[in-house]
Design an enzyme around this catalytic site. Structure first.
Site, PDB file in Angstrom:
ATOM      1  N   GLU A  65     -13.429  -8.363  -0.409  1.00  0.00           N
ATOM      2  CA  GLU A  65     -14.130  -7.088  -0.662  1.00  0.00           C
ATOM      3  C   GLU A  65     -14.318  -6.930  -2.162  1.00  0.00           C
ATOM      4  OE1 GLU A  65     -11.362  -4.323   1.352  1.00  0.00           O
ATOM      5  OE2 GLU A  65     -12.605  -4.571   3.139  1.00  0.00           O
ATOM      6  N   HIS A  70       0.775  -1.248   0.000  1.00  0.00           N
ATOM      7  CA  HIS A  70       0.000   0.000   0.000  1.00  0.00           C
ATOM      8  C   HIS A  70       0.800   1.288   0.000  1.00  0.00           C
ATOM      9  CE1 HIS A  70      -3.195  -2.825   0.941  1.00  0.00           C
ATOM     10  NE2 HIS A  70      -4.086  -1.896   0.945  1.00  0.00           N
ATOM     11  N   CYS A  74     -10.750   3.326   6.165  1.00  0.00           N
ATOM     12  CA  CYS A  74     -10.761   3.997   4.864  1.00  0.00           C
ATOM     13  C   CYS A  74     -12.044   4.770   4.611  1.00  0.00           C
ATOM     14  CB  CYS A  74     -10.546   2.971   3.753  1.00  0.00           C
ATOM     15  SG  CYS A  74     -11.608   1.525   3.851  1.00  0.00           S
ATOM     16  N   CYS A  75     -13.195   4.217   5.060  1.00  0.00           N
ATOM     17  CA  CYS A  75     -14.472   4.799   4.638  1.00  0.00           C
ATOM     18  C   CYS A  75     -14.795   6.162   5.258  1.00  0.00           C
ATOM     19  CB  CYS A  75     -15.611   3.814   4.904  1.00  0.00           C
ATOM     20  SG  CYS A  75     -15.452   2.254   4.000  1.00  0.00           S
TER      21      CYS A  75
END
Lengths: 625, 625
Positions: free
Chosen positions: B307, B131, B391-392
């Site tokens: 996901e 990442h 993240c959201c």
């Protein structure tokens, strides 16, 4: 309070010969193909080599913590097979594996290759995760099966030594541990061992494990502290059915296979001790599973996450987990509930699971297995020759090899027939020998002919299960004369002094039924599942030109059952007309013209799906508006 | 072949003021509550402290590999907010975080706390999982947002240095690496940086990452070998959209958020380079997502495992994943597709996702968030104040803070209105200043009044989106006079010389629609989803006495839309009669009497669910037979 009277004793598989068109060929494949295929896989994956205890740090493929359970289930299956069908080659393999197991046993009786050579210091330090007692349970079952099949007590002695070691380690004594297994199984195995040896210690230990479970403070939490574990465990105690004491449990939660094995052990201990509270807990948990958490196929454990039960009515189709072992576990539990009470719903569920959710677990050729059993597929779900976690294949093998043991029970003055499977049984009813035969095309036809052979007239009640799928319009005749006896808790009671050659014919009409689900099952709303007799059907893409997921079934469409001698090795298919529906867009307002065309559908038994080219499948079919 | 002409340039959020009944209060909560709540969570979880690089081996709470992405998204949100609403306190926090980031940057420009203090030797050794480039992308977006909001280039300089370092590390040169990120994001960020700086290197690097992706031999497989990895990776290359070159991709596969960010980056590069093959790939992937893999809420990524996208039409409700970030990603992609082509379906999907799947991600009070957005719940799914993988929440915050940027686009001689949101925009059309205002009760009412303010008459085409939910019976008037212009690719084109004070009224009737899904969506078979305007509705247990999962909706039942000023902070509810259905058994033949009782239902907008007491929810409602 105790209640031991009135129990139904199952007729052992060794007393039953299965000789029919449906099961006999499958059992032959199980004996001749599946058992040898599975042995090769055990060999190839290192399960057997592991028992030589030759693994050393740095070597590849270390023995896994639960390999003994796979090996033991295979051994139990092989022994059950040998009990009814001699096979020198299989016998040779059995003897080899037993020798390996005996050689892997420690001086103190302990038997687990992983904790002997890979993590020797970690024996019984993590009952929550490490599966040692689960493996022990399967070894015990194998030992009992071997003894009962052969009269040879070699393996029985091995597992008794292990059971004795466990009995000395766990218990209420001052130097003993209060723990219990994270994966239940040993409880029911210890009752089997008790029944085989009449050694009360084993029953007491089974009861001890049950009684400890879910007590406060929680053993698994305390044990994790002792290990100095700082990370949160993957699962809460409910996953292991260890959230509250077993007698207070009301809802089936957590890992479905573990739950089934636990409840089966509870039923076994209740049967032996007359423990009413334990029996009542079994009844409550059974009711929850079978009225709120079971697929129409008898599959249970809806969730992939944790291989676990979902909430009530959480029964998705595409993402159903419904592990083969869980359906087998439901059969094991049903079998034990029957022992406690002759109520037909237990055998109804047993039959539903057996002919659908369980039997789907193995391919027609005996070489491929489902671990997960969805009720719909977009085409990518297929059986595999083996699994890294290989619990299901040998579990199927042992269930099939011992199938004869699920058909009959006896009670004083009574013979119960739970399943309609052609063949014969050698029975003792109140000391008198009776040979009982069934002839039938079940599950494809509902006529069953029973014949009684007896040296001298015998008085007993013949109790025939009236299946839940029968609407009551059955026919029953004794020596050609129609009769209409009362049904008691779902069994037709025929009491009479039976003479040699007496014949009973049961005629169960088998119309095609459109089954609907409780409306709270969101994923079966406005759908029907086709069922005929005990068989649940599905659509497979292989039989259709149009996408099966576009098909809609009118409530009025006539559905014809037709014997198809060539398809899928010979079966009964269901056929009729349906609509294929298409929309222009992924989402559109209701009523916008959608193309509908009339077409035909063909449904095949669910247990036979995925035996042809890969493709989509679905059980629940939307009704046409 | 190149095709740059005819692109629609989005009107920046700094030129747009949102002033309405629906969004303005939500944006206020976002500015005043959510941003501060999220800052506290970043602080509490150690995200900010990590940037001091003080962590040492043995210390608790090591900086996580993707923490910078959360911090950067928050920073971008805060900057977008400051661009339209000054706030000294927020400005102070922004300055602090920027100082921390600047301090955490290495001399060479590298910026990732984890790989600076926890695994300093592992920089860029595992692009597949680690990442770093994903975080870099979010940092770059934050840097651009900060510069555009404040004119201050402090953070922009930091991220340029990092981008330069990455540009020197990756590329086609002899000493450069051929890799690309496992989690896409940097591609679209580099195009942003290119647009802000006009430095072509950044665009070339974005294109390089896209071009390398999915080439043979597969970089991730080769990289794993270089690392000496012996265990199989958790996911195949398709999970990272790295299975084939991006220009050849046709089906949306793998991790849904990554896919959206990738396709958005592809659309950005296509927009800047006129790369027709890249644009065509975007069109194909867009079509696959929006016609086969999208929920009616605009949610995407059906599977929990990975996901990820499921297969076409694999859209289960109870187990829907539909990550909030994936719906946001769909908005980001739609926004870029609009730039490439003025076809209304892009804005239709943008609107569907925005008003449903995205907005459901945050509670009314701005303090709790959904990560997963199922379309049915048995009552146990709830928003959380924060997530370990966070993240959201900041992704929602930045989308809302920049919402003004999604409403309008301009092209030579044309103004496009994609969304109907009250407020005003300061535009330049062919060099002439125009102020454009909207007044509306949208999405609760379909009347929109537009006013044009201009110092001198301006000739341009006003292109108003005719939403897909409108059946065509709309009204349109210029200065009170009805007109019926042609629609071009879903936009009503009003070409004229506009004078100061000119008014346009668009009247979109908003009947309640029963939406149905393509019949191949097995989990919506025989169900309807209620939609009114752009809002998809759901039933919540809180509004019902009977179990909502037993309700059946007749096709003929009248459904009334009613403004309810108190419920859920004021909304429009849908009400009507329904049947509650009960069965006696979990499974029973169709036609056996089942209890049905008439009752009422009340549906609320999906984005408002779970703002009251916990309970069940469902979007797709079975039709009554």
């Amino acid at each position: 309070m105790r209640q031991k009277a009135g129990q139904l004793i199952p007729v052992a598989p060794t007393a039953v010969e299965i000789r029919d068109h449906f099961w006999a060929p499958r059992l032959r494949v199980n004996r001749r193909i599946a058992l040898f295929h599975q042995y090769r896989m055990l060999e190839r994956t290192g399960h057997l080599e592991a028992l030589r205890l030759a693994w050393k740090p740095g070597d590849p493929n270390p023995p896994h913590i639960f390999w003994e359970s796979d090996t033991a289930k295979w051994l139990e299956a092989a022994c059950l097979s040998l009990a009814t069908h001699t096979d020198a080659k299989l016998q040779g393999l059995v003897d080899q594996v037993i020798a390996l197991l005996a050689g892997a046993q420690g001086k103190d009786g302990y038997l687990n290759a992983h904790f002997t050579v890979v993590e020797p210091g970690k024996r019984f330090t993590n009952l929550r995760d490490n599966h040692e007692l689960y493996c022990a349970g399967h070894l015990i079952e194998a030992g009992v099966a071997h003894f009962q099949a052969t009269g040879d007590s070699t393996l029985l002695n091995v597992v008794r030594r292990y059971a004795d070691y466990i009995d000395s380690t766990f218990g209420p004594g001052p130097d003993q541990r209060r723990g219990y297994p994270g994966h239940e199984e040993i409880e029911l195995a210890l009752v089997k061992l008790y029944r085989a040896t009449r050694e009360a210690r084993y029953l007491h230990l089974a009861k001890f494990f049950l009684d400890q479970r879910g007590q406060t403070p929680n053993f698994f939490i305390a044990e994790a502290k002792t290990r100095g574990e700082t990370t949160a465990p993957s699962f809460a105690p409910a996953y292991y059915q260890a959230h509250i004491p077993v007698r207070r449990q009301k809802e089936a939660v957590g890992h479905a296979v573990r739950a089934m094995y636990l409840y089966a052990g509870m039923a076994d201990v209740a049967a032996e001790t007359g423990d009413v509270a334990l029996h009542a807990a079994c009844q409550r948990l059974w009711a929850n599973v079978t009225t709120c958490k079971m697929y129409v196929t008898g599959g249970i454990g809806a969730r992939h996450e944790g291989e676990a039960f979902g909430e009530n009515y959480e029964l998705p189709n595409l993402t159903a987990y419904a592990e083969t072992c869980a359906a087998i576990g439901l059969v094991l539990l049903a079998h034990r509930m029957i022992r406690l009470e002759p109520i037909s719903q237990y055998a109804d569920v047993l039959e539903r699971a057996l002919y659908n959710g369980v039997l789907a677990g193995v391919s027609c050729d005996g070489r491929e297995y489902f671990y997960v059993n969805p009720l719909a597929s977009l085409g990518r779900h297929h059986r595999q020759p083996w699994y890294g976690c290989a619990c299901c294949p040998p579990n199927l093998a042992r269930l099939l090899a011992g199938l004869g043991g699920y058909i009959y029970s006896v009670a004083p003055g009574a013979l119960y027939v739970h399943l309609f499977i052609g063949g014969s049984a050698r029975l003792e009813l109140d000391g008198q020998r009776v040979q009982f035969t069934q002839e039938t095309r079940y599950p494809y036809a509902g006529t069953v002919d029973f014949t009684i052979r007896t040296a001298r007239p015998a008085h007993f009640v013949l109790c025939l299960r009236l299946p839940d799928w029968c609407r009551g319009d059955y026919g029953l005749a004794i020596n050609g004369r129609q009769t209409r006896p009362a049904a008691h808790q779902g069994y037709l009671h025929l009491e009479r002094t039976w003479s040699d050659g007496d014949q009973v014919r049961l005629d169960l009409p088998m119309p095609v039924e459109r089954m609907v689900a409780d409306p709270r099952v969101a994923d079966a709303a406005n759908c029907v599942a086709l069922q005929r007799g005990p068989l649940v059907y599905c659509l497979e893409q292989a039989d259709h030109d149009v996408d099966i997921h576009t098909l809609r079934l009118s409530d009025r469409a006539k559905i014809r059952a037709r014997t198809d001698a060539r398809r899928l090795g010979g079966t009964v298919v269901l056929e009729g007309s349906a609509y294929s529906q298409r929309h222009a867009a992924l989402y559109a307002p209701l009523g916008r013209p959608s193309k509908v065309r009339s077409t035909h559908f063909r449904a095949v038994p669910y247990h036979l799906w995925d035996n042809r080219q890969p493709g989509a499948m679905r059980v629940w079919l939307p009704r046409a508006f």
